[in-house]
Design a protein around this motif. Structure first.
Motif, PDB file in Angstrom:
ATOM      1  N   VAL A 156      -2.845 -13.131 -10.222  1.00  0.00           N
ATOM      2  CA  VAL A 156      -2.993 -11.816  -9.592  1.00  0.00           C
ATOM      3  C   VAL A 156      -4.001 -11.886  -8.442  1.00  0.00           C
ATOM      4  N   ALA A 157      -5.118 -12.574  -8.685  1.00  0.00           N
ATOM      5  CA  ALA A 157      -6.155 -12.684  -7.649  1.00  0.00           C
ATOM      6  C   ALA A 157      -5.632 -13.403  -6.412  1.00  0.00           C
ATOM      7  N   ALA A 158      -4.751 -14.387  -6.596  1.00  0.00           N
ATOM      8  CA  ALA A 158      -4.246 -15.162  -5.466  1.00  0.00           C
ATOM      9  C   ALA A 158      -3.430 -14.316  -4.499  1.00  0.00           C
ATOM     10  N   ASN A 159      -2.770 -13.273  -5.013  1.00  0.00           N
ATOM     11  CA  ASN A 159      -1.931 -12.435  -4.149  1.00  0.00           C
ATOM     12  C   ASN A 159      -2.629 -11.175  -3.658  1.00  0.00           C
ATOM     13  N   ASP A 160      -3.716 -10.793  -4.297  1.00  0.00           N
ATOM     14  CA  ASP A 160      -4.370  -9.524  -3.965  1.00  0.00           C
ATOM     15  C   ASP A 160      -4.744  -9.374  -2.487  1.00  0.00           C
ATOM     16  N   PRO A 161      -5.309 -10.399  -1.822  1.00  0.00           N
ATOM     17  CA  PRO A 161      -5.757 -10.180  -0.438  1.00  0.00           C
ATOM     18  C   PRO A 161      -4.638 -10.250   0.597  1.00  0.00           C
ATOM     19  N   LEU A 162      -3.429 -10.662   0.204  1.00  0.00           N
ATOM     20  CA  LEU A 162      -2.406 -10.965   1.192  1.00  0.00           C
ATOM     21  C   LEU A 162      -1.937  -9.752   2.000  1.00  0.00           C
TER      22      LEU A 162
ATOM     23  N   ARG B 203       6.348 -13.265  -7.493  1.00  0.00           N
ATOM     24  CA  ARG B 203       5.271 -12.353  -7.893  1.00  0.00           C
ATOM     25  C   ARG B 203       4.849 -11.374  -6.800  1.00  0.00           C
ATOM     26  N   LEU B 204       4.786 -11.825  -5.556  1.00  0.00           N
ATOM     27  CA  LEU B 204       4.217 -10.987  -4.499  1.00  0.00           C
ATOM     28  C   LEU B 204       4.957  -9.671  -4.328  1.00  0.00           C
ATOM     29  N   ASN B 205       6.279  -9.719  -4.311  1.00  0.00           N
ATOM     30  CA  ASN B 205       7.045  -8.488  -4.124  1.00  0.00           C
ATOM     31  C   ASN B 205       6.864  -7.549  -5.312  1.00  0.00           C
ATOM     32  N   VAL B 206       6.835  -8.093  -6.531  1.00  0.00           N
ATOM     33  CA  VAL B 206       6.660  -7.251  -7.720  1.00  0.00           C
ATOM     34  C   VAL B 206       5.265  -6.638  -7.723  1.00  0.00           C
ATOM     35  N   GLN B 207       4.273  -7.436  -7.367  1.00  0.00           N
ATOM     36  CA  GLN B 207       2.890  -6.970  -7.374  1.00  0.00           C
ATOM     37  C   GLN B 207       2.656  -5.862  -6.339  1.00  0.00           C
ATOM     38  N   ASN B 208       3.495  -5.835  -5.279  1.00  0.00           N
ATOM     39  CA  ASN B 208       3.283  -4.868  -4.200  1.00  0.00           C
ATOM     40  C   ASN B 208       4.431  -3.879  -4.041  1.00  0.00           C
TER      41      ASN B 208
ATOM     42  N   ASP C  68      -6.534 -24.540  10.201  1.00  0.00           N
ATOM     43  CA  ASP C  68      -5.650 -24.185   9.092  1.00  0.00           C
ATOM     44  C   ASP C  68      -6.032 -22.842   8.488  1.00  0.00           C
ATOM     45  N   GLY C  69      -6.662 -22.010   9.306  1.00  0.00           N
ATOM     46  CA  GLY C  69      -6.921 -20.650   8.874  1.00  0.00           C
ATOM     47  C   GLY C  69      -8.328 -20.412   8.363  1.00  0.00           C
ATOM     48  N   HIS C  70      -8.553 -19.165   7.986  1.00  0.00           N
ATOM     49  CA  HIS C  70      -9.857 -18.697   7.520  1.00  0.00           C
ATOM     50  C   HIS C  70      -9.780 -18.407   6.027  1.00  0.00           C
ATOM     51  N   PRO C  71     -10.848 -18.671   5.270  1.00  0.00           N
ATOM     52  CA  PRO C  71     -10.787 -18.459   3.814  1.00  0.00           C
ATOM     53  C   PRO C  71     -10.438 -17.020   3.445  1.00  0.00           C
ATOM     54  N   TRP C  72      -9.701 -16.902   2.333  1.00  0.00           N
ATOM     55  CA  TRP C  72      -9.436 -15.588   1.753  1.00  0.00           C
ATOM     56  C   TRP C  72     -10.740 -14.963   1.283  1.00  0.00           C
TER      57      TRP C  72
END
Length: 408
Positions: free
Chosen positions: A74-80, A109-114, A220-224
């Motif tokens: 859950v935490a992995a998708n929360d900031p997206l 998971r992402l679509n269900v979570q949101n 390669d991006g900025h940290p979540w």
């Protein structure tokens, strides 16, 4: 398969198969009437229970069983949604297998979570993908770099309506700067964002829409939010910005261990005394810039040491990607009795390319200003590079193939 394994799983009581009577019976049974409602809360899973056992992709060797909990997923998708600007009206797309963490997180998971929609593409085909974008209004997809390569090569791309597609998250492999620039030319409404992560911690960094070009192309991006990243030297001391070192991470997305590999898990965790959790040694080499953006420079197992000097593998690969004849490239080490290792460039040519000779490679590297000691001393032109189902190049297989085969 389940019946074959049942003897090793004494606690297994039921097997449910969607589309068969076992599933229909389960889904139609009023369990609140069959069981005493008072006992149901005790059966509810704990958020820190392991919910996912997923194996690493095997790009560097033996796959390992990674354990994640409900909380880490859950935490992995929360900031997206905040980072990408997605809403319940967004339409996600996924072509990676759901047995890979990218597919599981952002396809299952992402679509269900949101509360959003996700279009699952069973077998990757770039022309079909373009059709799906037009049909469903797909707004965001996540995939490895080869998928973006394929899309940019669709013959009638300029005549197709891809206006809904505004986010392409490239995960799992570096994005050659030449590919990013091609995407901007051919799909100007699309933001290509580089991201980095592993099965052990999901996505740790991702580009930010609106970033200046140097951040998109060179990092390669900025940290979540809540994920911490640091780069350390061999003594474990944090190094200054733009200094290469070992990449370590910690935070709420971090896995809880390798299945039946407790000692390996402990070996890769670096104790911290600040009460905020231990650091995980990722096995990657990287540097951070002054703004905290990450740049992966290689794997510790991929380092090529030629005569005592480290060859910057990712840098050389990026330069070779810029050659107009090169479709894909990987630089690997081959043993050398005097220098310890030499670099071998393995390339796949674009359709229609007439060839790519060793002297041509040297001329290209010289033109781009690459120091001569970093030039590969061997070139192999291959039909394809060994890859995982998610598109990552399996360098350990490529090394074996090059070492065992004749020099090309």
């Amino acid at each position: 398969m389940v019946e074959r394994l049942r003897g090793d799983w004494p606690a297994l009581e039921h097997v449910l198969v969607i589309g068969e009577p076992s599933w229909d019976e389960f889904i139609t049974t009023p369990w609140e009437d069959v069981r005493d409602p008072a006992v149901l809360p005790a059966l509810r899973p704990d958020p820190n229970d392991v919910t996912l056992l997923i194996f690493t992709s095997g790009t560097t060797g033996e796959p390992k069983g990674v354990m994640h909990t409900h909380n880490t997923m859950v935490a992995a998708n929360d900031p997206l949604p905040e980072r990408l600007g997605t809403t319940p009206d967004s339409v996600f797309h996924m072509a990676s297998t759901l047995a890979h963490l990218t597919g599981f997180l952002y396809g299952a998971r992402l679509n269900v979570q949101n509360g959003a929609t996700c279009v699952l593409q069973d077998v990757w085909d770039p022309v079909e993908f373009v059709d799906l974008v037009e049909r469903h209004g797909i707004t965001c997809t996540s995939a490895a770099t080869p998928f973006l390569h394929d899309i940019l090569r669709v013959p009638d791309l300029a005549e197709r309506d891809l206006s809904s597609l505004t986010r392409f998250c490239c995960m799992g492999a570096p994005i050659p700067s030449a590919v990013v620039r091609q995407a901007r030319e051919r799909l100007p409404g699309l933001a290509v964002l580089g991201g980095w992560g592993q099965t052990e911690e999901g996505l740790v960094t991702l580009g930010i829409p609106g970033d200046p070009e140097d951040k998109i192309v060179e990092t390669d991006g900025h940290p979540w939010p809540n994920m911490e990243v640091r780069v350390v030297d061999r003594e474990g001391e944090v190094v200054p910005p733009r200094t290469e070192g070992a990449l370590q991470v910690r935070g709420p997305f971090l896995f809880v261990g390798y299945a039946e590999r407790l000692e390996l898990t402990r070996e890769l965790m670096v104790p911290a005394d600040d009460g905020r959790g231990d650091w995980f040694d990722t096995g990657d080499l990287a540097h951070l810039d002054e703004d905290g953006y990450l740049r992966i420079t290689g794997r510790t197992k991929d380092v090529i040491i030629r005569g005592g000097e480290n060859v910057p593998v990712a840098y050389v690969e990026n330069v070779l990607y810029e050659h107009p004849a090169v479709e894909a490239v990987a630089v690997v080490a081959v043993p050398d009795p005097r220098l310890q290792e030499r670099a071998c460039a393995c390339v796949v040519l674009k359709p229609g390319a007439s060839g790519f000779e060793f002297a041509e490679m040297q001329a290209h590297l010289a033109e781009k200003g690459v120091a001569k000691q970093y030039w590969p001393e061997r070139l192999e032109v291959l039909d394809e590079l060994p890859r995982t189902p998610s598109g990552k190049i399996q360098k350990f297989q490529l090394r074996a193939q090059v070492v065992d085969g004749p020099a090309g």
